[in-house]
Design a protein around this motif. Structure first.
Motif, PDB file in Angstrom:
ATOM      1  N   LEU A  39       5.172  12.110   8.271  1.00 23.84           N
ATOM      2  CA  LEU A  39       6.411  11.446   7.847  1.00 23.84           C
ATOM      3  C   LEU A  39       7.045  12.270   6.726  1.00 23.84           C
ATOM      4  CD1 LEU A  39       4.953   7.826   7.682  1.00 23.84           C
ATOM      5  CD2 LEU A  39       6.328   8.773   9.548  1.00 23.84           C
ATOM      6  N   LEU A  70      12.228   9.342   7.963  1.00 24.62           N
ATOM      7  CA  LEU A  70      10.968   8.873   8.535  1.00 24.62           C
ATOM      8  C   LEU A  70      10.225   7.979   7.558  1.00 24.62           C
ATOM      9  CD1 LEU A  70       9.706  12.106  10.340  1.00 24.62           C
ATOM     10  CD2 LEU A  70      10.518   9.997  11.413  1.00 24.62           C
ATOM     11  N   GLN A  71      10.238   8.336   6.277  1.00 21.27           N
ATOM     12  CA  GLN A  71       9.607   7.501   5.262  1.00 21.27           C
ATOM     13  C   GLN A  71      10.258   6.122   5.217  1.00 21.27           C
ATOM     14  OE1 GLN A  71       7.148   7.867   2.704  1.00 21.27           O
ATOM     15  NE2 GLN A  71       6.379   9.643   3.819  1.00 21.27           N
ATOM     16  N   TYR A 116       9.697   4.016   8.785  1.00 20.43           N
ATOM     17  CA  TYR A 116       8.369   3.828   9.364  1.00 20.43           C
ATOM     18  C   TYR A 116       7.935   2.362   9.385  1.00 20.43           C
ATOM     19  CZ  TYR A 116       3.367   4.267  10.200  1.00 20.43           C
ATOM     20  OH  TYR A 116       2.105   4.129  10.716  1.00 20.43           O
ATOM     21  N   GLY A 143       9.644   3.502   1.139  1.00 16.99           N
ATOM     22  CA  GLY A 143       8.702   4.190   2.005  1.00 16.99           C
ATOM     23  C   GLY A 143       7.424   4.520   1.271  1.00 16.99           C
ATOM     24  N   HIS A 168       5.009   6.599   1.982  1.00 16.66           N
ATOM     25  CA  HIS A 168       3.830   6.612   2.842  1.00 16.66           C
ATOM     26  C   HIS A 168       3.032   7.899   2.636  1.00 16.66           C
ATOM     27  CE1 HIS A 168       5.282   3.075   4.946  1.00 16.66           C
ATOM     28  NE2 HIS A 168       6.463   3.660   5.062  1.00 16.66           N
ATOM     29  N   LEU A 202      -0.254   7.256   7.562  1.00 16.75           N
ATOM     30  CA  LEU A 202       0.274   6.206   8.433  1.00 16.75           C
ATOM     31  C   LEU A 202      -0.280   4.830   8.081  1.00 16.75           C
ATOM     32  CD1 LEU A 202       0.260   7.964  11.928  1.00 16.75           C
ATOM     33  CD2 LEU A 202       2.084   7.866  10.210  1.00 16.75           C
TER      34      LEU A 202
END
Length: 394
Positions: free
Chosen positions: A71, A76-77, A80, A369, A371, A374
């Protein structure tokens, strides 16, 4: 032997990825922004407390956030959690719900964790969490924090304030809530204080909830019921944040604006009968054609709460203007690549001038986010470390 073009391309791509990863790791240190001299808490400066007891923020080795290799971008962060929740929202913690009624007949849902059967009432510190836009205690970012705070070695009692109409709370008035509607938050804190007279209270707000909590702390000044507060991914300036989301880019047009509007419109439609049964008349035809967040705030939020329009609402409810009056330990966590709350709207001068404020800036993290993998997020650790450090001194 002739060189293999595929092998050469693969080696080149691997080298590029490795170089990008190195740059990401090299820029992962947390930057702390604060006044030249921070406030003193029981003989220690606020900055010293963080440096000594919040390794996730200040330790040379651990004071960093490195995004998951899977990520790597802000988008994406940011997305997710939503992607995971499309396949079912995980139940990470167990709550016990208490419903309280405001003076005008509104209903607020307080979700306590651990449940009282598991943790009977005592005088331990309580962390009060406020969700983001159209969210609630079920949001993954809230649950992850609650899990961290209620686990060893912290063992806090936590309570999530679910505002009118959110997270399954029945709407018993004609209005929902907004990012500056601090009266309900103040009412909830007063109820918690009366129930737990000996417990100190620490407030946490996420995104729009961070704006609300910050505004409350500034409004109340010395009368604030909280002993400390934490802001995560705060928009600070609601107009500027709305403008950032509405910049005509592909990600805004096809990802962020539709996702946020979907939550808001779902909340409105779920309670439409109760809202439209009130004395305020809404343009239902225009509401059915809403395409932008500002349109929602023009047609619904502003009318419901008596603002002239969205600009008036944003101007009066943005929290940055209240921050100079904050006089309790206050930690803000923001990411420089936050697509919803961009870097330019962070009130750096206020953080440099008010000794009670500490801003923890990260290069990466997106919006809510952070992250690291995952299955793990970074922000619950600095939040728990800060809560523990402050609760020992207040």
């Amino acid at each position: 032997m002739a060189p293999n073009p595929f092998l050469a391309t693969g080696v080149l791509m691997a080298g590029t990825v490795a170089a990008m990863r190195k740059r990401t790791v090299d820029s992962s240190r947390v930057e702390l922004l604060h006044a030249p001299e921070t406030a003193t808490i029981n003989g220690e400066s606020l900055l010293e407390i963080i440096q000594n007891e919040c390794p996730s923020l200040a330790d040379p080795e651990h004071g960093r956030f490195v995004p998951s290799l899977l990520l790597p971008t802000s988008d994406l962060q940011t997305c997710y959690n939503a992607i995971c929740e499309r396949f079912g929202r995980p139940r990470i913690v167990k709550y016990e719900r208490e419903l309280i009624t405001t003076e005008d007949g509104g209903t607020i849902g307080l979700d306590w964790s651990p449940p009282f059967e598991q943790l009977p009432p005592d005088d331990r510190p309580i962390v009060v969490l406020s969700h983001g836009l159209s969210g609630g205690s079920q949001e993954t970012y809230v649950q992850l924090t609650v899990k961290q705070l209620t686990s060893e070695p912290y063992n806090f009692r936590t309570v999530v304030v679910n505002y009118r109409g959110c997270a399954g709370v029945k709407l018993t008035t004609h209005v929902l809530y907004n990012g500056g509607f601090t009266s309900d938050y103040k009412f909830a804190l007063s109820h918690i204080r009366k129930r737990f007279l000996q417990s100190s209270l620490i407030g946490i707000g996420y995104s729009l909830g961070a704006n609300l909590v910050t505004k409350y702390v500034g409004e109340e000044g010395p009368a604030c019921l909280l002993s400390a507060a934490i802001s995560v991914c705060n928009p600070y300036d609601l107009a500027a944040s709305s403008d950032a989301i509405e910049v005509p880019t592909l990600r805004n047009k096809h990802v962020y604006t539709p996702a946020m509007l979907l939550g808001l419109m779902h909340l409105y439609r779920r309670h439409q009968k109760a809202i439209e049964a009130g004395p305020i008349k809404f343009d239902t035809e225009a509401i059915a054609n809403i395409k932008r967040l500002r349109e929602f705030d023009d047609l619904i939020t502003s009318r419901a709460f008596g603002y002239k329009d969205s600009t008036d609402y944003y101007t009066k409810c943005s929290c940055a203007q209240f921050m100079p009056s904050i006089c309790i330990p206050f930690l803000a966590i923001s990411s420089l690549d936050d697509p919803v709350c961009p870097e330019k709207i962070i009130p750096r001068d206020t953080f440099r001038s008010n000794p009670y404020l500490i801003l923890a800036l990260t290069e990466h993290g997106g919006h809510l986010g952070y992250h690291e993998s995952l299955s793990a997020s970074w922000y619950p650790r600095p939040i728990a470390e800060f809560c523990a450090a402050i609760s020992q001194r207040t």
